[in-house]
Motif scaffolding. Structure first.
Motif, mmCIF file in Angstrom:
data_model
loop_
_atom_site.group_PDB
_atom_site.id
_atom_site.type_symbol
_atom_site.label_atom_id
_atom_site.label_comp_id
_atom_site.label_asym_id
_atom_site.label_seq_id
_atom_site.Cartn_x
_atom_site.Cartn_y
_atom_site.Cartn_z
ATOM 1 N N ILE A 103 35.034 25.844 34.879
ATOM 2 C CA ILE A 103 35.021 26.395 33.530
ATOM 3 C C ILE A 103 36.366 27.091 33.269
ATOM 4 O O ILE A 103 37.206 27.213 34.157
ATOM 5 N N ASN A 104 36.544 27.527 32.043
ATOM 6 C CA ASN A 104 37.743 28.303 31.720
ATOM 7 C C ASN A 104 37.504 29.731 32.161
ATOM 8 O O ASN A 104 36.554 30.370 31.712
ATOM 9 N N TRP A 105 38.364 30.205 33.011
ATOM 10 C CA TRP A 105 38.190 31.554 33.531
ATOM 11 C C TRP A 105 39.378 32.407 33.105
ATOM 12 O O TRP A 105 40.533 32.037 33.318
ATOM 13 N N CYS A 106 39.044 33.533 32.499
ATOM 14 C CA CYS A 106 40.141 34.456 32.171
ATOM 15 C C CYS A 106 40.223 35.500 33.269
ATOM 16 O O CYS A 106 39.316 36.314 33.426
ATOM 17 N N PRO A 107 41.287 35.481 34.055
ATOM 18 C CA PRO A 107 41.393 36.421 35.176
ATOM 19 C C PRO A 107 41.527 37.873 34.708
ATOM 20 O O PRO A 107 41.158 38.787 35.417
ATOM 21 N N ARG A 108 42.028 38.069 33.507
ATOM 22 C CA ARG A 108 42.180 39.443 33.030
ATOM 23 C C ARG A 108 40.838 40.004 32.575
ATOM 24 O O ARG A 108 40.445 41.105 32.922
ATOM 25 N N CYS A 109 40.100 39.187 31.774
ATOM 26 C CA CYS A 109 38.793 39.643 31.312
ATOM 27 C C CYS A 109 37.725 39.428 32.386
ATOM 28 O O CYS A 109 36.616 39.918 32.260
ATOM 29 N N ALA A 110 38.089 38.659 33.412
ATOM 30 C CA ALA A 110 37.170 38.369 34.519
ATOM 31 C C ALA A 110 35.866 37.762 34.036
ATOM 32 O O ALA A 110 34.775 38.195 34.391
ATOM 33 N N THR A 111 35.986 36.797 33.166
ATOM 34 C CA THR A 111 34.782 36.134 32.688
ATOM 35 C C THR A 111 35.065 34.669 32.393
ATOM 36 O O THR A 111 36.220 34.275 32.212
ATOM 37 N N ALA A 112 33.968 33.914 32.350
ATOM 38 C CA ALA A 112 34.065 32.533 31.892
ATOM 39 C C ALA A 112 34.239 32.527 30.381
ATOM 40 O O ALA A 112 33.851 33.463 29.701
ATOM 41 N N LEU A 113 34.835 31.447 29.884
ATOM 42 C CA LEU A 113 34.986 31.281 28.438
ATOM 43 C C LEU A 113 34.548 29.869 28.083
ATOM 44 O O LEU A 113 34.648 28.962 28.897
ATOM 45 N N GLY A 138 32.875 12.941 47.305
ATOM 46 C CA GLY A 138 32.249 13.852 48.254
ATOM 47 C C GLY A 138 33.224 14.788 48.951
ATOM 48 O O GLY A 138 33.076 15.095 50.123
ATOM 49 N N LEU A 139 34.216 15.227 48.231
ATOM 50 C CA LEU A 139 35.198 16.133 48.829
ATOM 51 C C LEU A 139 34.690 17.570 48.794
ATOM 52 O O LEU A 139 33.872 17.927 47.956
ATOM 53 N N ALA A 140 35.202 18.354 49.692
ATOM 54 C CA ALA A 140 34.840 19.767 49.690
ATOM 55 C C ALA A 140 35.612 20.490 48.597
ATOM 56 O O ALA A 140 36.693 20.063 48.205
ATOM 57 N N CYS A 141 35.003 21.585 48.114
ATOM 58 C CA CYS A 141 35.691 22.427 47.131
ATOM 59 C C CYS A 141 36.152 23.678 47.842
ATOM 60 O O CYS A 141 35.339 24.415 48.392
ATOM 61 N N ILE A 142 37.427 23.912 47.824
ATOM 62 C CA ILE A 142 37.920 25.147 48.427
ATOM 63 C C ILE A 142 38.504 26.026 47.343
ATOM 64 O O ILE A 142 39.509 25.708 46.718
ATOM 65 N N ASN A 143 37.809 27.123 47.120
ATOM 66 C CA ASN A 143 38.258 28.054 46.096
ATOM 67 C C ASN A 143 39.254 29.009 46.730
ATOM 68 O O ASN A 143 38.925 29.723 47.662
ATOM 69 N N VAL A 144 40.456 29.018 46.236
ATOM 70 C CA VAL A 144 41.492 29.837 46.877
ATOM 71 C C VAL A 144 41.821 31.091 46.082
ATOM 72 O O VAL A 144 42.792 31.774 46.361
ATOM 73 N N MET A 145 41.006 31.372 45.070
ATOM 74 C CA MET A 145 41.349 32.514 44.225
ATOM 75 C C MET A 145 40.210 33.489 44.053
ATOM 76 O O MET A 145 39.048 33.108 43.994
ATOM 77 N N PHE A 146 40.581 34.754 43.947
ATOM 78 C CA PHE A 146 39.637 35.773 43.523
ATOM 79 C C PHE A 146 39.474 35.662 41.999
ATOM 80 O O PHE A 146 40.362 35.134 41.323
ATOM 81 N N PRO A 147 38.391 36.227 41.504
ATOM 82 C CA PRO A 147 38.192 36.169 40.049
ATOM 83 C C PRO A 147 39.313 36.847 39.248
ATOM 84 O O PRO A 147 39.468 36.568 38.065
ATOM 85 N N ASP A 148 40.075 37.720 39.875
ATOM 86 C CA ASP A 148 41.126 38.391 39.104
ATOM 87 C C ASP A 148 42.449 37.637 39.144
ATOM 88 O O ASP A 148 43.470 38.133 38.688
#
Length: 912
Positions: free
Chosen positions: A175-185, A291-301
């Motif tokens: 989804i669209n994530w705003c790291p400043r507002c820390a929410t999905a859009l 069937g690839l793995a998802c590696i999330n490399v970021m914090f929500p901020d």
RNA sequence: GGGCAUUUAGCUCAGUUGGUUAGAGCGCUACACUCACAUUGUAGAGGCCAGAGGUUCAAGUCCUCUAAUGCCCACCA
């Protein structure tokens, strides 16, 4: 009457009348079976908002529609309210508490929300007060707020119903994530803007032979740590042998495969693309397929997380630099090319959004969109201007599911509850069903352990456990706004007692579907389209019949007005300086349908000047009504024949104008209506009518007609300029009640007489010609001169002779002679109207050459026109194919021209 | 990459379904404060309607193309 000041002062009138209107409940609307309903729901301004020019325009238009329909006899409801504006408001309050050195997370959720409510109580009515300043005739007793208790019930109801219908689901997607507002859009909340970036070419070494590489191109190298494959197009010969091989992901030293997927564009970059399923929507799709793995490399901020190893804790853009630097050192950076790209930006804080894998709630839109598409195609909802129909349909036909969960605190909490016990039992390893970091790819529905309920359940209906907690997220603000046209009526009425429930159900039945929606193009997708869908889904009926889309208010350079650009013209400042009527009139008069409005401050002078003109003309009329004259005496009806040409003319002009104004309103052509009224009043009524009758202003006929015209004009003008018209209304003899309560003037068709209008205007044109001659000779006004005229038709002769005094007065003459012969008098300069020769006698010497030159020029000009007409009439095609009336008109025109030409030529000869 | 809009007087813009001397407000020029209004009045100057083709008896208006500007939408890493 001489107590009336010569300048209109809006400050002395506006608040006074507004208070009265409110006191008398003139804005109140209740179902009345004897009347037809007219209803507009206000686009609820953000509760944090302050009135800007866009609001001023938007609400002026609505108020005009409301007042016009009210006067037209409709039971007219303008439903007011404000929007809680989740992210926007939360941001504002976060800023406010930041001044106390607090961050959101320093407070508990309840504490923070309490602060928002406090803030709302304190500032939330600002914009409402400002709308009142503008004159908005909303039914304020109905004022609603999207976070009201009853309104919130509607939101929950809708969520539950959609969930039960299978139209709401939860899932992990990018989804669209705003790291400043820390929410999905939602997609609509993350508009793309072009920016200058780079395309980085990275070398990924083969496992087998680390000296060889596959080069991938990327704009966001910092996401490489989350790569789980490199993809190439299966048709790409360059990589035929590479598919299936393994690469070493630099910096991370992980092994990733080379896969083949048709989604890869061979022509872009190197034809090989790094696949980062957790950080790119396309990669996500590829990842899912393979069937690839998802590696999330970021914090929500927006900082890289522990998955990023050494880069843990580094901001995404800083990490970009460092990673590129590190790759360069290892010789794994091939090159950097400048590359323009477009990225989503948070529509609230303009931070670049991050495509981010997370679990969110969505609404399936396809099914909801279908009837909403039909409704517009069938014309049940009409857009003005029409072109927005296509924009609407295009979007609706390609509609995507709507991400409705937001990770903020201010808003409607999602009515979803989780049973810990069932979740455990359901083998779900997730202790927190929200954001998972580095979770394996999941698409489960978690049906088990999820309770969707209108109220908080005491215990789990399945296992009976009381270990229950509510989803932390709130709903997208638009998930409440889209219910506005019916939720404002307290639908679904559950929260009300029986009496109120019945009453509100009646109101809803009476006023829904509403009549019109007035809004700006920016929110067609956000709001208009969704309201149509919600209306059809929950009311089984469209929410409004007409959608009027007005333009965006811009500054004089075409830039959107915004605080950050500092190019704001504050409507309140304009009201303060020029008056609300002036603001309204000026805005309206320059808003042609759907065009953007370019504003500079001096535009408002027009409105102010017009108000002053109305004021002073009214003064003149009032000062000259016989003091004892009762209203009844002024409302007498005269036979047309008994009235002078000028009186008949102004009445005919009045009604023809009003007729056109009516049509303009019905087609949402507000500028046209405003300009028609303006031009009628200023030019016809003031410049000619009042000036003409001034000489004999106490004449009964004149008094009655000028009163009548003024009175009707005021009523017609009231929707645009409510304050000044009310003020003058009360100065009229015998005035009672309020102008708001009068009907819009009835159009007396039988009085409209276009031929007579033309005749009177031809008389005026004699005056203008004489004035012109005076100006040419530089004859001062106090120097009375003599003029002779020779009318070429019997009827014109009659008219000119009958109204000789009119000509004398208006042109400031000593006398006007009507010649019985058309011989040029000596020592005179001349001019010609369509059928009157005019000679101004001069004491001084007449420059015959100059006079002749003037004539010759005129002759040349008319000849050209005459030739053109002759040519047209000589053209057989024209005569046979053009409509008879056009041909007749052309012949008439030519005859007239020839006559005039002959006269001019004769004059020229006489001069020679 | 698609779509929409705009281009008319010095400036900001009107100009309905094609109908023939293209309008307004502001600005400009000249004159005028006699009591409705100088936030005014009177008179005036100022336009190859973006460009090129086409349709038509007739084009600012309809069609095609071009140019400039603005906006919206779109997953080219």
């Amino acid at each position: 009457m001489d107590t009336i000041p010569s300048r209109y002062n809006p400050k002395e009138t506006e608040d006074k009348w507004y208070a009265l209107w409110q006191e008398q409940e003139f804005f109140r609307a209740c179902p009345d079976k004897a009347k037809k309903p007219y209803c507009i729901v206000i686009p609820p301004p953000n509760v944090t908002g302050i009135l800007h020019m866009g609001h001023a325009l938007n609400n002026s238009i609505q108020d005009i529609l409301m007042r016009y329909h009210r006067m037209k006899g409709f039971e007219s409801l303008w439903m007011p309210g404000t929007d809680h504006a989740g992210i926007a408001t939360q941001n504002v309050v976060e800023k406010a508490i930041a001044k106390e050195g607090l961050r959101r997370n320093d407070l508990r959720r309840e504490q923070f929300i309490e602060r928002v409510w406090q803030w709302k109580e304190q500032y939330g009515s600002t914009i409402i007060k400002q709308l009142k300043k503008l004159g908005a005739s909303c039914d304020w007793q109905r004022l609603r707020f999207t976070m009201d208790e009853e309104y919130s019930k509607a939101v929950v109801e809708v969520f539950v119903r959609l969930f039960e219908k299978g139209l709401i689901y939860q899932g992990s997607y990018i989804i669209n994530w705003c790291p400043r507002c820390a929410t999905a859009l939602s997609d609509e909340e993350a508009p793309h803007h072009e920016l200058q970036g780079n395309l980085y070419y990275l070398k990924y070494p083969y496992k087998r032979d680390p000296a060889k590489f596959v080069v991938v191109a990327t704009t966001r190298p910092e996401t490489m740590l989350g790569d789980t494959a490199v993809a190439v197009n299966p048709k790409d010969k360059r990589y035929k042998k590479a598919v299936g091989q393994t690469l070493i992901l630099p910096l991370a030293n992980r092994q990733i495969p080379i896969i083949a997927d048709a989604m890869v564009d061979m022509k872009f970059g190197t034809g090989a693309v790094k696949v980062t399923p957790a950080h790119d929507p396309n990669d996500y799709l590829i990842g899912k397929k393979h069937g690839l793995a998802c590696i999330n490399v970021m914090f929500p901020d927006g900082r890289l997380n522990e998955q990023a190893g050494d880069y843990n804790g580094m901001d995404r853009f800083e990490a970009r630099e460092v990673i590129v630097e590190d790759l360069k050192e290892q010789g794994l950076l091939e090159k950097i090319d400048p590359h323009p790209l477009s990225a989503g930006h948070c529509y609230r804080c303009h931070t670049i959004i991050e495509p981010y894998l997370s679990k969110q709630w969505f609404v399936k839109m396809k099914l909801l969109a279908k009837p909403a598409i039909e409704a517009v195609k069938k014309g049940k909802v009409k857009f003005y201007p029409k072109r927005w129909t296509k924009v609407y349909l295009d979007w609706m036909e390609n509609i995507q599911d709507w991400c409705i969960s937001r990770q903020i605190w201010w808003g409607h909490r999602i009515p979803v509850y989780y049973c810990n016990q069932c979740l455990e039992a359901g083998k779900s390893k997730m202790s927190n069903p929200k954001l998972k970091i580095n979770s394996k790819f999941q698409n489960s529905k978690h049906e088990n352990g999820i309770i969707v309920s209108r109220s908080k359940p005491e215990k789990c209906p399945k296992c009976g456990s009381t270990d229950i907690y509510q989803d932390e997220d709130v709903l997208d603000t638009w998930f409440s706004s889209w219910l506005w046209p019916f939720a404002t009526f307290y639908w679904p009425f559950d929260a009300l007692n029986a009496e109120r429930a019945t009453q509100n159900a009646n109101d809803l039945k009476y006023f829904y579907p509403t009549s019109a929606l007035v809004t700006a193009p920016e929110i067609i997708f956000f709001w208009v389209a969704r309201m149509i869908m919600a209306g059809l889904e929950f009311m089984k009926e469209v929410p409004f019949k007409d959608v009027y889309i007005h333009g965006t208010v811009r500054d004089i350079e075409g830039k959107k007005m915004s605080k950050s650009l500092g190019n704001i013209i504050d409507p309140l400042e304009i009201i303060n300086e020029y008056g609300a009527d002036a603001l309204r009139f000026s805005l309206i008069s320059i808003t042609s349908q759907g065009q953007d409005v370019y504003l500079s401050k001096d535009r408002f002078e027009q409105g102010r000047n017009f108000a002053n003109k109305i004021w002073n003309a009214s003064r003149l009329v009032l000062m000259n009504l016989d003091p004892g004259r009762a209203r009844a005496d002024l409302c007498v009806f005269f036979k047309k024949e008994s009235l002078s040409v000028v009186n008949r003319w102004i009445l005919s002009r009045l009604y023809s104008t009003l007729k056109e104004v009516e049509r303009s309103f019905s087609e949402y052509r507000f500028n046209e209506a405003a300009n028609l009224l303006y031009s009628f009043f200023w030019h016809d009524f003031c410049d000619w009518y009042l000036e003409v009758i001034k000489a004999d202003i106490r004449n009964t006929h004149n008094q009655v007609v000028m009163y009548k015209v003024l009175e009707k004009f005021l009523r017609a003008m009231h929707p645009c300029m409510p304050f000044i018209t009310e003020e003058i209304w009360h100065l009229l003899p015998g005035a009672t009640d309020s102008i708001m309560r009068q009907s819009w003037p009835h159009i007396q068709e039988q009085i409209i007489d276009k031929k007579l209008e033309k005749e009177a205007e031809s008389l005026f044109s004699v005056v203008t010609h004489i004035r012109n001659l005076r100006a040419q000779l530089g004859i001062a006004l106090d120097q009375a001169v003599v003029v002779s005229v020779y009318p070429h038709t019997v009827s014109k002769r009659k008219l000119v002779e009958e109204y000789a005094s009119l000509i004398t007065n208006m042109a400031k003459l000593q006398t006007v002679y009507s010649l019985s012969h058309n011989k040029r008098p000596v020592r005179a300069i001349s001019s010609v109207t369509e059928d009157v020769d005019i000679y101004l006698h001069s004491e001084g010497v007449i420059d015959a050459d100059k006079e002749k030159e003037k004539l010759v020029l005129k002759i040349q000009e008319l000849r050209k026109l005459a030739h053109a007409k002759e040519a047209r009439l000589a053209n057989n095609d024209f005569v046979t194919r053009a409509p008879a009336e056009v041909v007749a008109k052309e012949k008439e025109g030519l005859a007239e021209l020839s006559g005039t030409l002959a006269r001019l030529e004769k004059m020229a000869k006489e001069l020679a």
